[in-house]
Design a protein around this motif. Structure first.
Motif, PDB file in Angstrom:
ATOM      1  N   ALA A  30      -0.467 103.391  39.041  1.00 56.63           N
ATOM      2  CA  ALA A  30       0.450 104.370  39.640  1.00 56.63           C
ATOM      3  C   ALA A  30       0.152 105.776  39.117  1.00 56.63           C
ATOM      4  O   ALA A  30       0.154 106.742  39.882  1.00 56.63           O
ATOM      5  N   ALA A  31      -0.112 105.886  37.818  1.00 61.05           N
ATOM      6  CA  ALA A  31      -0.431 107.197  37.234  1.00 61.05           C
ATOM      7  C   ALA A  31      -1.765 107.722  37.773  1.00 61.05           C
ATOM      8  O   ALA A  31      -1.891 108.920  38.079  1.00 61.05           O
ATOM      9  N   LEU A  32      -2.752 106.841  37.904  1.00 65.30           N
ATOM     10  CA  LEU A  32      -4.041 107.257  38.470  1.00 65.30           C
ATOM     11  C   LEU A  32      -3.879 107.671  39.928  1.00 65.30           C
ATOM     12  O   LEU A  32      -4.486 108.660  40.367  1.00 65.30           O
ATOM     13  N   ASP A  33      -3.067 106.941  40.663  1.00 65.39           N
ATOM     14  CA  ASP A  33      -2.833 107.275  42.065  1.00 65.39           C
ATOM     15  C   ASP A  33      -2.179 108.657  42.185  1.00 65.39           C
ATOM     16  O   ASP A  33      -2.618 109.485  42.981  1.00 65.39           O
ATOM     17  N   MET A  36      -4.798 111.332  41.281  1.00 66.81           N
ATOM     18  CA  MET A  36      -5.824 111.519  42.300  1.00 66.81           C
ATOM     19  C   MET A  36      -5.249 112.140  43.574  1.00 66.81           C
ATOM     20  O   MET A  36      -5.899 112.984  44.190  1.00 66.81           O
ATOM     21  N   GLN A  37      -4.050 111.756  43.953  1.00 67.19           N
ATOM     22  CA  GLN A  37      -3.422 112.363  45.129  1.00 67.19           C
ATOM     23  C   GLN A  37      -3.252 113.870  44.915  1.00 67.19           C
ATOM     24  O   GLN A  37      -3.555 114.670  45.800  1.00 67.19           O
ATOM     25  N   ARG A  38      -2.758 114.223  43.734  1.00 67.97           N
ATOM     26  CA  ARG A  38      -2.507 115.631  43.430  1.00 67.97           C
ATOM     27  C   ARG A  38      -3.807 116.439  43.373  1.00 67.97           C
ATOM     28  O   ARG A  38      -3.891 117.541  43.898  1.00 67.97           O
ATOM     29  N   GLU A  39      -4.815 115.898  42.720  1.00 69.31           N
ATOM     30  CA  GLU A  39      -6.047 116.654  42.472  1.00 69.31           C
ATOM     31  C   GLU A  39      -7.060 116.605  43.609  1.00 69.31           C
ATOM     32  O   GLU A  39      -7.835 117.543  43.774  1.00 69.31           O
ATOM     33  N   THR A 123     -11.328 112.612  34.029  1.00 66.49           N
ATOM     34  CA  THR A 123     -10.326 113.319  33.224  1.00 66.49           C
ATOM     35  C   THR A 123      -9.068 112.468  33.067  1.00 66.49           C
ATOM     36  O   THR A 123      -8.530 112.339  31.963  1.00 66.49           O
ATOM     37  N   ALA A 124      -8.611 111.877  34.164  1.00 63.96           N
ATOM     38  CA  ALA A 124      -7.408 111.044  34.106  1.00 63.96           C
ATOM     39  C   ALA A 124      -7.640 109.802  33.250  1.00 63.96           C
ATOM     40  O   ALA A 124      -6.789 109.441  32.425  1.00 63.96           O
ATOM     41  N   ALA A 127      -7.625 110.791  29.560  1.00 63.57           N
ATOM     42  CA  ALA A 127      -6.287 111.153  29.076  1.00 63.57           C
ATOM     43  C   ALA A 127      -5.363 109.935  28.989  1.00 63.57           C
ATOM     44  O   ALA A 127      -4.590 109.815  28.034  1.00 63.57           O
ATOM     45  N   LEU A 128      -5.436 109.066  29.966  1.00 58.95           N
ATOM     46  CA  LEU A 128      -4.505 107.941  30.034  1.00 58.95           C
ATOM     47  C   LEU A 128      -4.955 106.718  29.235  1.00 58.95           C
ATOM     48  O   LEU A 128      -4.121 105.918  28.817  1.00 58.95           O
ATOM     49  N   VAL A 129      -6.272 106.582  29.016  1.00 59.82           N
ATOM     50  CA  VAL A 129      -6.774 105.367  28.371  1.00 59.82           C
ATOM     51  C   VAL A 129      -7.671 105.680  27.181  1.00 59.82           C
ATOM     52  O   VAL A 129      -7.330 105.395  26.027  1.00 59.82           O
ATOM     53  N   PHE A 130      -8.831 106.239  27.442  1.00 61.65           N
ATOM     54  CA  PHE A 130      -9.897 106.258  26.437  1.00 61.65           C
ATOM     55  C   PHE A 130      -9.647 107.186  25.260  1.00 61.65           C
ATOM     56  O   PHE A 130     -10.060 106.874  24.135  1.00 61.65           O
ATOM     57  N   ASP A 131      -8.955 108.291  25.459  1.00 66.44           N
ATOM     58  CA  ASP A 131      -8.650 109.182  24.334  1.00 66.44           C
ATOM     59  C   ASP A 131      -7.664 108.548  23.359  1.00 66.44           C
ATOM     60  O   ASP A 131      -7.493 109.025  22.246  1.00 66.44           O
ATOM     61  N   ARG A 132      -7.026 107.481  23.763  1.00 69.28           N
ATOM     62  CA  ARG A 132      -6.024 106.801  22.929  1.00 69.28           C
ATOM     63  C   ARG A 132      -6.635 105.678  22.085  1.00 69.28           C
ATOM     64  O   ARG A 132      -5.932 105.031  21.311  1.00 69.28           O
TER      65      ARG A 132
END
Length: 167
Positions: A30-33, A36-39, A123-124, A127-132
């Protein structure tokens, strides 16, 4: 009448892990969607279809294989493909090796759309997965997810996806 022993309830550690996995399965797409919709104006599923075509040999793939690798149903892929054809990003043609199959392919505009969208997706994901995750956690995540995914959908494990994109 036979009585069956009810399954044992999840222990606290299993319940905690399950709750985290379930939340990730629901909220990460949902966050990726949303991102991606926004960008880019594309849904996450639409981007996945374009991206999987872009990493396929010659930017082409059988529709059935594309549905599997992009993790969408055949009917959902058909609707996505119709929208993308109207935008000029993909085309479809009969498979010359098997006329019962349809090949999807990226057009020049489709390749350009992937090039525009890919940095936003990366980028998403970072930010949402790999940087953590630290490198050890990243390796553990891949091992754990492949162990869960393999019996569910063997075609969609990283090794099998790479092999299927080679030919």
């Amino acid at each position: 009448m036979t009585s069956q022993t009810p399954p044992e309830a999840l222990n606290p550690a299993e319940l905690s892990a399950w709750t985290s996995l379930l939340g990730t399965v629901i909220w990460l797409p949902a966050a990726l969607d949303t991102h991606m919709q926004r960008e880019t104006g594309l849904s996450h599923s639409e981007y996945q279809v374009l991206w999987w075509l872009s990493v396929s040999d010659g930017g082409t793939r059988r529709m059935g294989d594309l549905a599997d690798t992009a993790s969408v149903t055949a009917s959902h892929l058909s609707r996505i493909a119709t929208r993308m054809e109207k935008r000029g990003w993909i085309g479809r043609r009969p498979d010359s090796a098997d006329g019962r199959q349809t090949i999807a392919y990226l057009t020049d505009s489709g390749w350009a759309k992937v090039a525009v969208c890919q940095p936003h997706y990366t980028t998403a994901l970072r930010a949402l997965v790999f940087d953590r995750l630290d490198p050890t956690q990243l390796t553990q995540l891949e091992t754990i997810m492949t162990g869960i995914l393999t019996p569910l959908k063997p075609c969609c494990t990283p090794a099998n996806r790479a092999a299927s994109s080679e030919g």
